[in-house]
Structures are given as C-alpha cells and as structure tokens.
Write an enzyme that holds these catalytic residues in place. Structure first.
Site, PDB file in Angstrom:
ATOM      1  N   GLY A  87      -0.644   0.575  -5.100  1.00 58.94           N
ATOM      2  CA  GLY A  87      -1.928  -0.071  -4.840  1.00 58.94           C
ATOM      3  C   GLY A  87      -2.999   0.498  -5.727  1.00 58.94           C
ATOM      4  O   GLY A  87      -3.241   1.696  -5.718  1.00 58.94           O
ATOM      5  N   CYS A 122       0.834  -1.196   0.000  1.00 55.73           N
ATOM      6  CA  CYS A 122       0.000   0.000   0.000  1.00 55.73           C
ATOM      7  C   CYS A 122       0.865   1.240   0.000  1.00 55.73           C
ATOM      8  O   CYS A 122       2.077   1.181   0.154  1.00 55.73           O
ATOM      9  CB  CYS A 122      -0.863   0.032   1.252  1.00 55.73           C
ATOM     10  N   ASN A 131       0.844   0.791   5.723  1.00 57.85           N
ATOM     11  CA  ASN A 131       1.540   0.091   4.649  1.00 57.85           C
ATOM     12  C   ASN A 131       2.426  -0.950   5.306  1.00 57.85           C
ATOM     13  O   ASN A 131       3.257  -0.600   6.139  1.00 57.85           O
ATOM     14  CB  ASN A 131       2.372   1.089   3.835  1.00 57.85           C
ATOM     15  N   GLY A 132       2.224  -2.199   4.911  1.00 54.81           N
ATOM     16  CA  GLY A 132       3.008  -3.287   5.491  1.00 54.81           C
ATOM     17  C   GLY A 132       2.091  -4.394   5.941  1.00 54.81           C
ATOM     18  O   GLY A 132       0.895  -4.374   5.659  1.00 54.81           O
ATOM     19  N   TYR A 147      11.596  -3.549  -7.121  1.00 56.38           N
ATOM     20  CA  TYR A 147      10.344  -3.469  -7.861  1.00 56.38           C
ATOM     21  C   TYR A 147       9.369  -2.407  -7.392  1.00 56.38           C
ATOM     22  O   TYR A 147       8.784  -1.701  -8.199  1.00 56.38           O
ATOM     23  CB  TYR A 147       9.635  -4.833  -7.802  1.00 56.38           C
TER      24      TYR A 147
HETATM   25  P1  AMP Z   1       5.806 -13.514 -12.467  1.00 49.52           P
HETATM   26  O1  AMP Z   1       5.113 -13.295 -13.751  1.00 49.52           O
HETATM   27  O2  AMP Z   1       4.906 -14.141 -11.439  1.00 49.52           O
HETATM   28  O3  AMP Z   1       7.108 -14.217 -12.563  1.00 49.52           O
HETATM   29  O4  AMP Z   1       6.108 -12.081 -11.857  1.00 49.52           O
HETATM   30  C1  AMP Z   1       7.206 -11.331 -12.299  1.00 49.52           C
HETATM   31  C2  AMP Z   1       6.757 -10.020 -12.839  1.00 49.52           C
HETATM   32  O5  AMP Z   1       5.910  -9.348 -11.921  1.00 49.52           O
HETATM   33  C3  AMP Z   1       7.922  -9.118 -13.102  1.00 49.52           C
HETATM   34  O6  AMP Z   1       7.701  -8.488 -14.345  1.00 49.52           O
HETATM   35  C4  AMP Z   1       7.917  -8.120 -11.973  1.00 49.52           C
HETATM   36  O7  AMP Z   1       8.242  -6.828 -12.438  1.00 49.52           O
HETATM   37  C5  AMP Z   1       6.513  -8.153 -11.436  1.00 49.52           C
HETATM   38  N1  AMP Z   1       6.455  -8.250  -9.985  1.00 49.52           N
HETATM   39  C6  AMP Z   1       7.370  -8.694  -9.124  1.00 49.52           C
HETATM   40  N2  AMP Z   1       6.938  -8.656  -7.857  1.00 49.52           N
HETATM   41  C7  AMP Z   1       5.692  -8.163  -7.903  1.00 49.52           C
HETATM   42  C8  AMP Z   1       4.705  -7.894  -6.918  1.00 49.52           C
HETATM   43  N3  AMP Z   1       4.948  -8.116  -5.635  1.00 49.52           N
HETATM   44  N4  AMP Z   1       3.528  -7.380  -7.334  1.00 49.52           N
HETATM   45  C9  AMP Z   1       3.294  -7.176  -8.635  1.00 49.52           C
HETATM   46  N5  AMP Z   1       4.184  -7.429  -9.609  1.00 49.52           N
HETATM   47  C10 AMP Z   1       5.367  -7.913  -9.263  1.00 49.52           C
END
Ligand code: AMP
Length: 474
Positions: free
Chosen positions: A31, A5, A106-107, A246
């Site tokens: 978010g 968040c 947030n957390g 990220y």
């Molecule tokens: P995946 O498709 O499940 O391997 O997720 C990797 C992709 O999701 C990468 O392009 C990351 O930039 C993005 N990503 C990584 N962590 C998160 C997160 N916690 N929430 C949303 N997107 C994420």
C-alpha cells in the site's frame, strides 16, 4: 471499497514507533497511498496518519518524537476506489468504555455495508467510509467487560477477509479471519512480540519469525505473555492464492512457503504446460514477472534476459485513478532494452493479466523495439471474477478474461500467441497434486468464482436492508 494493506505491531519495546515505521516501510509494496502509526506510552496514545509513502513522513525526527511509547501499531494503505481522504487512513482510534482502542485492518469485509447501515440506523456516528470503522463500533457496543471478549464479540459479527492488529492500553491483539485469507505472522525482537503482514517486515528489523497466526486465531499479547483464542469452529485454512501470485514480496515466507520459490515454480509449470512456439529469449515484465520468468527460462532452457527495464521512481500502475492515466503510467514505468530484443522471438512473462493494459503496452513496446515475434505467457490462470477480499481486482466488466476468449485477448494485446497457467498448474506450483474441488486449499475466487465467505453486501441480505430503508423513508 477495495483495499490492500499491510499491518504491523510491536509490544514492549523502547523503540516501538521506530520499529513499526521500519516494518511499515518493508510492507510498502502492500500500500502506497497512506500510512499511519499509533503508539502507547503507558499513559497516552499518540496517533499520526499521513497520505503518501512511509518514508516521506515516518522518517522525520519531528514526527517520530511525537510517537513515544513501548507499544505501537502501523498500517500502510492502498485504496483505488472510495475516498482517499485522511479520515479513512488507519489505524483508526477511539476512546471506548475501558480505554483507548486502535485498530488496523488488511482485507475487506463482505458485510460491512450491511452492518454499517444497521449501526447508523441505531444512532452510530461514522467518521470514515472505511469498513474497519464498523469493527470499532462493534467493539464499542459489545456488552462484555474485557477488551478481548469485546473484540471477539465483534469478530463474530463480521464476514470476509481480515488480518487485524489492535492496541489497547494493556494489550496488542492480532486476528485472522476463519479462512486465514490475508496473511499475518508472529515474530520477536529482544523478547518483544511482533505482528506483521509478512516476514519481510521482520527481516528489516532483524526480528525472528515465530509462527504464522492461524486462520480463525486471535492472539493476545500482554506483559504476561501471549494467549491464543479460537473463537470459531476449527476448519482448514484457505489463504488467498493471489498473495503468492502478486501481492506478497518475493523474499517473504507466507504460510511456510517461500513466495519466490512458488513464483519460480509457477514459471516452470507454465513452460511445461504452454511453452511458446519458438522463442529466443525469456523476458520478464519487471518486477512482478521476474521470478516466474526465471522459472520459465530454467524449465525451457532459453536464456533469461532483461529485455525490459523498469523505472523504480513511479508507483504501481494501479494507484493511478483513471484508465487513461494508468495507460500513461505503464509507459512511465517500463522501457524496452532495444539491443536485447531486436530481431528476437521474445517470450514475455508476467504474473497476471487483469485489465490487459500492461500487456498491451508492453507487447507494443517490445515490438517497436524490433522483436520479430512476441509470445505472452502469464504465470497464473485467467482472472474472470472480481475480488471482495482486498486485492483490488476490478469489477467483472473490466476484467479482460471475463469479456474475451483467449484468441480475442491475444488479438487485444497484439501478441503472436498468449497462454495462461492452468488452475491445476498453479496448485502444482504450490506443492499440491492439483485443486481439491471438494475442499479447495486456497481462496482462488479470482480464477474460479468460488468465494469462501457469504457476500452479504452483494446478495439478498443487503437488498433486504435496502428495502427496509426504502420502507422507512417512504
Ligand atoms: P493489467 O494491466 O490491468 O492487466 O494488470 C496486470 C498487471 O498489474 C500485471 O503486471 C500485474 O503484475 C499487476 N497486478 C496484478 N494485480 C494487481 C493488483 N491487484 N494491484 C496492482 N497491480 C496488480
């Protein structure tokens, strides 16, 4: 509950609600599921909470007119599991002994379930399933007279990650957990203090950055100025490294470091550690892979090309609730720039690999567009451990790197080669010689399994509560 968040607050400004709405808009990347704003006009609190994007609601004059006041706090929320219902949307507000109290978080707390069961057993009536409500109850029950002391009393009982922003009829309060896992900064506009998850929320309203709220610090803002409390034993901060990988926006300065610079350095380290065998062009997976791909291209001397184009009018893939829709989301989100990739050996760069869904789709897409080879490079280490602090990485069984070897992952995503940045590589990108294993500089549990706080809800304490509940019901 898995939540990531963004929080914002401003005190002593005639445009408090409008500034808060703008701040929330700048934090929208943290978010997209729901947003809420509470203002205080000197006599009354006003609260508006909505599902959806900030701009869908908090830009409307009819809604903003109801949020009059000189102080306000706001929250953007993103929850992929748990209930996505309005009563969970923050800020949460309650009339307590001593006046109204609004709080946003947030957390993720790691002992919220345990505390919640205890509270309910003692007669508390919970209206949401959010762990933040536990904080509200703990403040309500605190024996102290002053709000700040009640708040600190509550903080002493919670574990896990929190950056909190709270509003009373006299004060704006900000707090970070003892490790400073989630970010929180202090800013200022026209003499009015501001609290925000990231500096990009200060930039949008032309506010100046004052400093980061420190780990374990509680800042109390009132008409008399800013007080700082330190209710916990002093210790070194351990901010979450995934904010740099990220979550944070690249134009934010987190913990004094430019997120963009750090991400570029992650790409440079990756090129040094694990350069792809051959390669004609470096292509980022937009948007999250762009800074690292720039770094990789600079370090490797290969041309940087936009071989993939992102459609900005769909949300982050993670918001989609099921795996099949998530897979579809990836196709909605990216398409290959055929002319750029055709016949080329493409080095694809993304910031992280979680379930592998994105990489698998993207590799296939780039191949179908005619690339002769596709080498996937990830600018962070393999994610092998689940998160309990609010960054929403899923259960361990769904993490590709927890289930498969490097070769298996490479085969799964269909790439010609696959490599990740090492742990020491990511620490070097952060400006350190390497990871200090005795006293790590960051919270990096997703890569290492090293959780800085107790995980009470998962371990013995929670089990003993469950056992006592069973005994009660027997
Ligand atoms: P995946 O498709 O499940 O391997 O997720 C990797 C992709 O999701 C990468 O392009 C990351 O930039 C993005 N990503 C990584 N962590 C998160 C997160 N916690 N929430 C949303 N997107 C994420």
């Amino acid at each position: 509950m898995h939540e990531e968040c963004g929080v914002f607050g401003v005190f002593g400004h005639g445009d408090a609600a409008a500034l808060t709405a703008l701040g929330m808009h700048a934090l929208q990347h943290r978010g997209q599921e729901a947003a809420g704003l509470v203002s205080f006009d000197g006599q009354h609190f006003h609260s508006e909470r909505r599902m959806g994007l900030v701009g869908d609601h908090f830009s409307k004059a009819s809604l903003m007119e109801r949020l009059s006041g000189v102080a306000a706090i706001g929250h953007v929320r993103y929850a992929t599991t748990g209930e996505t219902i309005l009563r969970n949307v923050q800020p949460l507000f309650a009339d307590l002994h001593g006046g109204g109290f609004a709080v946003c978080h947030n957390g993720n707390l790691t002992n919220a379930l345990t505390l919640r069961r205890q509270l309910i057993r003692e007669g508390a009536i919970c209206q949401s399933t959010s762990d933040t409500e536990v904080i509200l109850h703990l403040v309500a029950r605190a024996p102290q007279a002053r709000f700040v002391d009640k708040f600190i009393h509550a903080l002493r009982q919670i574990e896990g990650a929190y950056s909190l922003v709270a509003l009373t009829n006299k004060k704006l309060i900000g707090a970070r957990d003892p490790f400073g896992i989630r970010p929180l900064v202090l800013g200022e506009l026209d003499g009015a203090p501001i609290l925000a998850s990231e500096t990009c929320a200060l930039d949008i309203i032309g506010a100046s950055y004052v400093r980061d709220v420190e780990n374990g610090e509680v800042v109390v803002i009132s008409k008399d100025g800013i007080e700082s409390h330190r209710p916990f034993p002093a210790r070194r901060a351990r901010p979450c490294i995934f904010e740099y990988v990220y979550f944070a926006r690249p134009d934010s300065i987190v913990g004094g470091k430019s997120v963009y610079d750090v991400r570029k350095r992650m790409g440079q380290e990756l090129a040094r550690e694990a350069a792809a065998p051959g390669g004609d062009i470096v292509v980022p997976v937009p948007d999250s892979g762009v800074p690292a791909a720039i770094g990789y291209a600079q370090a490797s001397g290969l041309p940087f090309e936009l071989g993939l184009i992102r459609n900005h009018y769909v949300g982050r893939t993670f918001i989609e609730p099921t795996q099949s829709i998530r897979a579809l989301g990836v196709r909605l989100k990216h398409s290959a720039n055929r002319r750029e990739v055709e016949g080329k050996r493409v080095v694809l760069i993304d910031d992280s690999l979680v379930r592998g869904t994105t990489s698998e789709k993207i590799v296939r897409m780039v191949r179908e567009a005619g690339a002769s080879e596709v080498h996937m490079r990830i600018s962070s280490p393999p994610i092998r451990h689940p998160d309990y602090y609010g960054i929403d990485t899923p259960e361990q069984e769904k993490l590709l790197a927890a289930r498969m070897s490097l070769d298996e992952m490479c085969a799964f995503i269909g790439a010609d080669s696959l490599a990740f940045l090492s742990i020491d590589g990511i620490y070097r990108a952060m400006g350190h010689a390497g990871r200090n294993d005795h006293d790590p500089q960051y919270t990096d549990h997703c890569f290492t399994g090293d959780y800085p706080t107790p995980l009470t809800d998962l371990t013995g304490a929670e089990r003993s509560v469950q056992l006592s509940l069973l005994a009660e019901s027997a």
